[in-house]
Each structure stands twice: as C-alpha cells, then as structure tokens.
Design an enzyme around this catalytic site. Structure first.
Site, PDB file in Angstrom:
ATOM      1  N   ASN A  88      35.718  38.484  39.793  1.00 20.81           N
ATOM      2  CA  ASN A  88      35.921  39.945  39.735  1.00 20.81           C
ATOM      3  C   ASN A  88      35.418  40.554  38.430  1.00 20.81           C
ATOM      4  O   ASN A  88      35.334  39.847  37.426  1.00 20.81           O
ATOM      5  CB  ASN A  88      37.420  40.232  39.870  1.00 20.81           C
ATOM      6  CG  ASN A  88      37.835  40.326  41.328  1.00 20.81           C
ATOM      7  OD1 ASN A  88      37.149  40.928  42.143  1.00 20.81           O
ATOM      8  ND2 ASN A  88      38.984  39.742  41.651  1.00 20.81           N
ATOM      9  N   ASN A  94      33.897  38.174  32.319  1.00 21.08           N
ATOM     10  CA  ASN A  94      33.336  37.569  33.527  1.00 21.08           C
ATOM     11  C   ASN A  94      31.828  37.796  33.694  1.00 21.08           C
ATOM     12  O   ASN A  94      31.136  36.941  34.243  1.00 21.08           O
ATOM     13  CB  ASN A  94      34.112  38.036  34.761  1.00 21.08           C
ATOM     14  CG  ASN A  94      35.475  37.370  34.835  1.00 21.08           C
ATOM     15  OD1 ASN A  94      35.804  36.527  33.991  1.00 21.08           O
ATOM     16  ND2 ASN A  94      36.275  37.731  35.817  1.00 21.08           N
ATOM     17  N   ARG A 141      43.964  40.603  55.023  1.00 21.21           N
ATOM     18  CA  ARG A 141      45.193  41.260  54.553  1.00 21.21           C
ATOM     19  C   ARG A 141      45.520  42.483  55.413  1.00 21.21           C
ATOM     20  O   ARG A 141      46.694  42.777  55.687  1.00 21.21           O
ATOM     21  CB  ARG A 141      45.020  41.654  53.075  1.00 21.21           C
ATOM     22  CG  ARG A 141      45.046  40.435  52.167  1.00 21.21           C
ATOM     23  CD  ARG A 141      44.822  40.766  50.706  1.00 21.21           C
ATOM     24  NE  ARG A 141      45.054  39.592  49.873  1.00 21.21           N
ATOM     25  CZ  ARG A 141      44.557  39.429  48.654  1.00 21.21           C
ATOM     26  NH1 ARG A 141      43.788  40.364  48.105  1.00 21.21           N
ATOM     27  NH2 ARG A 141      44.829  38.337  47.960  1.00 21.21           N
ATOM     28  N   ARG A 162      40.935  44.916  38.566  1.00 21.05           N
ATOM     29  CA  ARG A 162      39.838  43.951  38.606  1.00 21.05           C
ATOM     30  C   ARG A 162      38.730  44.360  37.628  1.00 21.05           C
ATOM     31  O   ARG A 162      38.067  43.521  37.037  1.00 21.05           O
ATOM     32  CB  ARG A 162      39.274  43.865  40.021  1.00 21.05           C
ATOM     33  CG  ARG A 162      40.248  43.304  41.049  1.00 21.05           C
ATOM     34  CD  ARG A 162      39.665  43.366  42.445  1.00 21.05           C
ATOM     35  NE  ARG A 162      40.542  42.797  43.461  1.00 21.05           N
ATOM     36  CZ  ARG A 162      41.441  43.491  44.155  1.00 21.05           C
ATOM     37  NH1 ARG A 162      41.600  44.778  43.932  1.00 21.05           N
ATOM     38  NH2 ARG A 162      42.178  42.901  45.082  1.00 21.05           N
ATOM     39  N   HIS A 168      35.735  46.306  46.711  1.00 17.91           N
ATOM     40  CA  HIS A 168      36.849  45.360  46.579  1.00 17.91           C
ATOM     41  C   HIS A 168      37.671  45.775  45.359  1.00 17.91           C
ATOM     42  O   HIS A 168      37.654  45.135  44.316  1.00 17.91           O
ATOM     43  CB  HIS A 168      36.298  43.938  46.432  1.00 17.91           C
ATOM     44  CG  HIS A 168      37.370  42.899  46.303  1.00 17.91           C
ATOM     45  ND1 HIS A 168      38.325  42.693  47.267  1.00 17.91           N
ATOM     46  CD2 HIS A 168      37.651  42.015  45.315  1.00 17.91           C
ATOM     47  CE1 HIS A 168      39.140  41.722  46.875  1.00 17.91           C
ATOM     48  NE2 HIS A 168      38.756  41.305  45.689  1.00 17.91           N
ATOM     49  N   ASP A 226      40.028  41.043  52.340  1.00 17.52           N
ATOM     50  CA  ASP A 226      40.734  42.318  52.518  1.00 17.52           C
ATOM     51  C   ASP A 226      41.005  42.596  54.003  1.00 17.52           C
ATOM     52  O   ASP A 226      42.048  43.155  54.360  1.00 17.52           O
ATOM     53  CB  ASP A 226      39.929  43.458  51.878  1.00 17.52           C
ATOM     54  CG  ASP A 226      39.715  43.219  50.390  1.00 17.52           C
ATOM     55  OD1 ASP A 226      40.570  42.554  49.778  1.00 17.52           O
ATOM     56  OD2 ASP A 226      38.687  43.672  49.847  1.00 17.52           O
TER      57      ASP A 226
HETATM   58  P1  NAI Z   1      41.484  30.401  37.373  1.00 19.18           P
HETATM   59  O1  NAI Z   1      41.704  30.754  35.939  1.00 19.18           O
HETATM   60  O2  NAI Z   1      42.529  29.619  38.082  1.00 19.18           O
HETATM   61  O3  NAI Z   1      40.111  29.578  37.503  1.00 19.18           O
HETATM   62  C1  NAI Z   1      38.913  29.986  36.894  1.00 19.18           C
HETATM   63  C2  NAI Z   1      38.213  28.721  36.421  1.00 19.18           C
HETATM   64  O4  NAI Z   1      36.934  29.080  35.903  1.00 19.18           O
HETATM   65  C3  NAI Z   1      38.961  27.994  35.272  1.00 19.18           C
HETATM   66  O5  NAI Z   1      39.272  26.666  35.652  1.00 19.18           O
HETATM   67  C4  NAI Z   1      37.972  28.054  34.118  1.00 19.18           C
HETATM   68  O6  NAI Z   1      38.018  26.900  33.268  1.00 19.18           O
HETATM   69  C5  NAI Z   1      36.641  28.171  34.864  1.00 19.18           C
HETATM   70  N1  NAI Z   1      35.541  28.669  34.032  1.00 19.18           N
HETATM   71  C6  NAI Z   1      35.570  29.633  33.093  1.00 19.18           C
HETATM   72  N2  NAI Z   1      34.342  29.772  32.538  1.00 19.18           N
HETATM   73  C7  NAI Z   1      33.534  28.895  33.174  1.00 19.18           C
HETATM   74  C8  NAI Z   1      32.144  28.567  33.054  1.00 19.18           C
HETATM   75  N3  NAI Z   1      31.348  29.188  32.189  1.00 19.18           N
HETATM   76  N4  NAI Z   1      31.658  27.595  33.850  1.00 19.18           N
HETATM   77  C9  NAI Z   1      32.455  26.946  34.745  1.00 19.18           C
HETATM   78  N5  NAI Z   1      33.762  27.202  34.890  1.00 19.18           N
HETATM   79  C10 NAI Z   1      34.298  28.169  34.124  1.00 19.18           C
HETATM   80  O7  NAI Z   1      41.169  31.758  38.144  1.00 19.18           O
HETATM   81  P2  NAI Z   1      41.212  31.993  39.734  1.00 19.18           P
HETATM   82  O8  NAI Z   1      42.550  32.477  40.118  1.00 19.18           O
HETATM   83  O9  NAI Z   1      40.630  30.815  40.401  1.00 19.18           O
HETATM   84  O10 NAI Z   1      40.224  33.260  39.880  1.00 19.18           O
HETATM   85  C11 NAI Z   1      38.839  33.111  39.639  1.00 19.18           C
HETATM   86  C12 NAI Z   1      38.116  34.444  39.774  1.00 19.18           C
HETATM   87  O11 NAI Z   1      38.115  34.855  41.127  1.00 19.18           O
HETATM   88  C13 NAI Z   1      38.748  35.587  38.981  1.00 19.18           C
HETATM   89  O12 NAI Z   1      37.752  36.406  38.410  1.00 19.18           O
HETATM   90  C14 NAI Z   1      39.519  36.355  40.041  1.00 19.18           C
HETATM   91  O13 NAI Z   1      39.743  37.692  39.690  1.00 19.18           O
HETATM   92  C15 NAI Z   1      38.556  36.208  41.205  1.00 19.18           C
HETATM   93  N6  NAI Z   1      39.144  36.434  42.531  1.00 19.18           N
HETATM   94  C16 NAI Z   1      38.373  37.124  43.422  1.00 19.18           C
HETATM   95  C17 NAI Z   1      38.805  37.343  44.700  1.00 19.18           C
HETATM   96  C18 NAI Z   1      37.925  38.087  45.664  1.00 19.18           C
HETATM   97  O14 NAI Z   1      38.397  38.460  46.734  1.00 19.18           O
HETATM   98  N7  NAI Z   1      36.663  38.324  45.362  1.00 19.18           N
HETATM   99  C19 NAI Z   1      40.137  36.869  45.149  1.00 19.18           C
HETATM  100  C20 NAI Z   1      40.849  36.126  44.144  1.00 19.18           C
HETATM  101  C21 NAI Z   1      40.355  35.927  42.875  1.00 19.18           C
END
Ligand code: NAI
Length: 308
Positions: free
Chosen positions: A120, A95, A151, A88, A175, A148
C-alpha cells in the site's frame, strides 16, 4: 509454474500458504530482507505439505533474487503495513522505495514476469511499477478489488442473512477508505438485485462497512489483515496459472477506460495466462461515474508524491 512472493510477512506468507494449498504451482519462492525470515517461513510451510496434501515446493531466501529467476508471476507484499488510525496513503514514503527496488530485482531475474502489486497505497504502488519496470501494461496488476469485493459480499450476506455463496457483488475504483466504490446497483442475491431486499439504512450500512473493512480489522488486530488478502492474491495467481480468464476487479493502468488516463484504478478485467486479457466496461450510474472520478482525483494527488 514458478511464483515469487516478495515479503514473507503476514500477507506474503498467507499468499504462499493459499497458493500451495491449492496445489496448482510447482514452486513458490519467498523473499524477505530480514535475515533467515523467508527461509524459516518456507520451512514451516513445507512441514505442512504432508499434513495438508500439497506438492508445491516452497523455498525462502534473504534477498538472493537469482533464486527467483524464471518466475512466471511475482507478488510484491514487501513494505510496512498500516497501524490503527493510519490511512494506506501514509505508507507511501517508505513503501515506494521498497517497491521500486524490489521491482528492479524481479524484472532483472525474470524479464517475462507478471507482477501482482499488494503493498500500500496499492493503486499508487501499481502506478509506480508501471513507470519503473519497463513491463507491458498487461503484466502489472494491482490487488485490491478482489479483496474489497470479498469484504462487500461478506457484508451483503450479513445484511441479507443469506449464505455468502448466494450473493454476488463487486468493488471498483480506489483501494482506499474513501475511494472504494461498492457497486450496490449491480449486486445480486441469486440473480435478484439486492436493492429489492435491503432498505436504505441497510444499504448504507453495507457500503460504509465495506469501505472501512480494512480499517475495522486494523483496529481489531493492531495491524492490517492477512488471511483474506492472501486468499485474494491466490485467486489472481490461479487465474493466471490456469489461464482461467476469470473476471476479477484489479487496479490497472487506464488509457481512456472509464474516462481516465495515466492512472491505476480498480476496474473489472479478464485475467488469464497473459495477465490482463481485457478490461471489462461496466455501465455505471451517473452517481457511480461521479464517485469513480472523485476517487481518481484522490489517487492522482497521492501519485503526485512519487519520485521516479
Ligand atoms: P508485514 O510487516 O507483516 O510484512 C512485510 C514484510 O516485508 C516484512 O517481513 C519485511 O521484512 C519485508 N520487507 C521490507 N522491505 C523489504 C525489501 N526491501 N525486500 C524484501 N522484503 C522486505 O506486513 P504485511 O501485513 O504482510 O503487509 C504488507 C503490505 O501489504 C503492506 O504495505 C500492507 O499495507 C499491504 N496490504 C495490502 C493489501 C491490499 O489489499 N492491497 C491488503 C493487506 C495488506
């Protein structure tokens, strides 16, 4: 109540879906940077409303934050997810820029907003939001522990061969694959410590599988998971919307709690209408205290890469 979800990707859309399905919000606004993407996801989800029986209005916008004005809660899921083999922490460069910009847009349009940080490396992104948003600390909540812990309970139930509803347990600290701290000493099966049912090998299995829970899914899916992350966020949003005062482990700014300062780490907290109502102090064993401190050192090192 109005909720904004920034990032209409896998996790953002799953959040919107679970929030709508539970029917406790009047409006969910999806925001994405990809032209038409949030609008499309919103329309598709709205076409499930009559099938799934919810009245929440879901709309989408390509970066027009005026549509998010007056949001009570905003969830930040925008950014890139990890690919198999990545940690992450490797996501920080891209990010951090996205989270900082999104936070500014959210606060400009909803000065009273409560922000839930998902992107992340989440503990560091939550810290970044604290340093750049100007919001009071009780209004910034990182989502990690809720997922978590879910899980952890999944793995406990598997090892115990019991229904998940019979087990309880909590994960705190970072995390991350190495900094996660599943509190086995406090986990129970219908009130009885799980350590009375599980031998050393089984205990080790549950802890290790919980810590790599995200990585296991990333390997299987080719990208990170979305159903359980979306469900975990929806539980947090519901706790705020319905003023549940529910105890949820979240990544919060610590000022002396658990022996740490100026860092966001996962700790149990009471979540209600004001966001964080209270951090709960759980007594840790000496070994758990040591692991918590080690996790803090690792997160602090990642935080050092942030540029404000
Ligand atoms: P994804 O790629 O499916 O979706 C991310 C979206 O953000 C995309 O549609 C993209 O176009 C959009 N995006 C990018 N820059 C942007 C901006 N400046 N303004 C608005 N939208 C923007 O990714 P996913 O799988 O949805 O994951 C998203 C994030 O969440 C990742 O960083 C991932 O690591 C994190 N994550 C965190 C978890 C946690 O427990 N905290 C669990 C799962 C994922």
């Amino acid at each position: 109540m109005k909720v904004t979800v920034v990032g209409a990707g896998a996790v953002g859309a799953s959040c919107a879906e679970y929030i709508a399905m539970k029917n406790f919000c009047s409006e969910v606004v999806l925001v994405d940077i990809k032209e038409g993407f949030a609008e499309g996801k919103a329309m598709d989800l709205m076409q499930t409303a009559s099938l799934n029986g919810f009245d929440t209005k879901i709309t989408g916008t390509t970066g027009d934050y005026s549509k998010t004005a007056g949001s009570h809660v905003a969830v930040i899921t925008s950014g890139i997810p990890r690919k198999p083999g990545m940690t992450r922490e490797e996501l920080i460069g891209i990010n951090a820029g996205i989270v900082k910009e999104v936070t500014q847009n959210l606060v400009k349009n909803s000065p009273e907003v409560i922000i839930i940080v998902v992107s992340n490396p989440m503990d560091t992104m939550a810290y970044l939001v604290h340093k750049t948003s100007g919001l009071p600390k009780h209004k910034i909540i990182g989502m990690g522990g809720a997922l978590d812990s879910a899980r952890f309970k999944y793995r406990l139930a598997e090892a115990l061969e019991s229904p998940i509803s019979d087990v309880d347990g909590m994960v705190i600290a970072a995390h991350s694959d190495t900094g996660m701290l599943p509190l086995l000493s406090k986990a129970t099966r219908n009130g009885v410590p799980v350590t009375e049912f599980l031998d050393d090998e089984q205990q080790k299995y549950v802890i290790e599988e919980t810590k790599v829970g995200g990585a296991t899914l990333t390997k299987l899916l080719g990208t990170s998971a979305w159903y359980a992350p979306g469900a975990a966020v929806s539980v947090m949003v519901q706790a705020i919307a319905c003023d549940q005062k529910k105890m949820i482990p979240c990544s919060l700014m610590l000022e002396g709690e658990y022996g740490q300062n100026d860092i966001c780490l996962g700790v149990p907290a009471i979540i209600g209408a004001n966001g964080v109502e209270k951090i709960v102090n759980v007594t840790l064993t000496a070994e758990e205290q040591l692991k918590f401190a080690e996790a803090a050192n690792a997160v602090r090192e990642v935080n050092g890469d942030l540029k404000f």
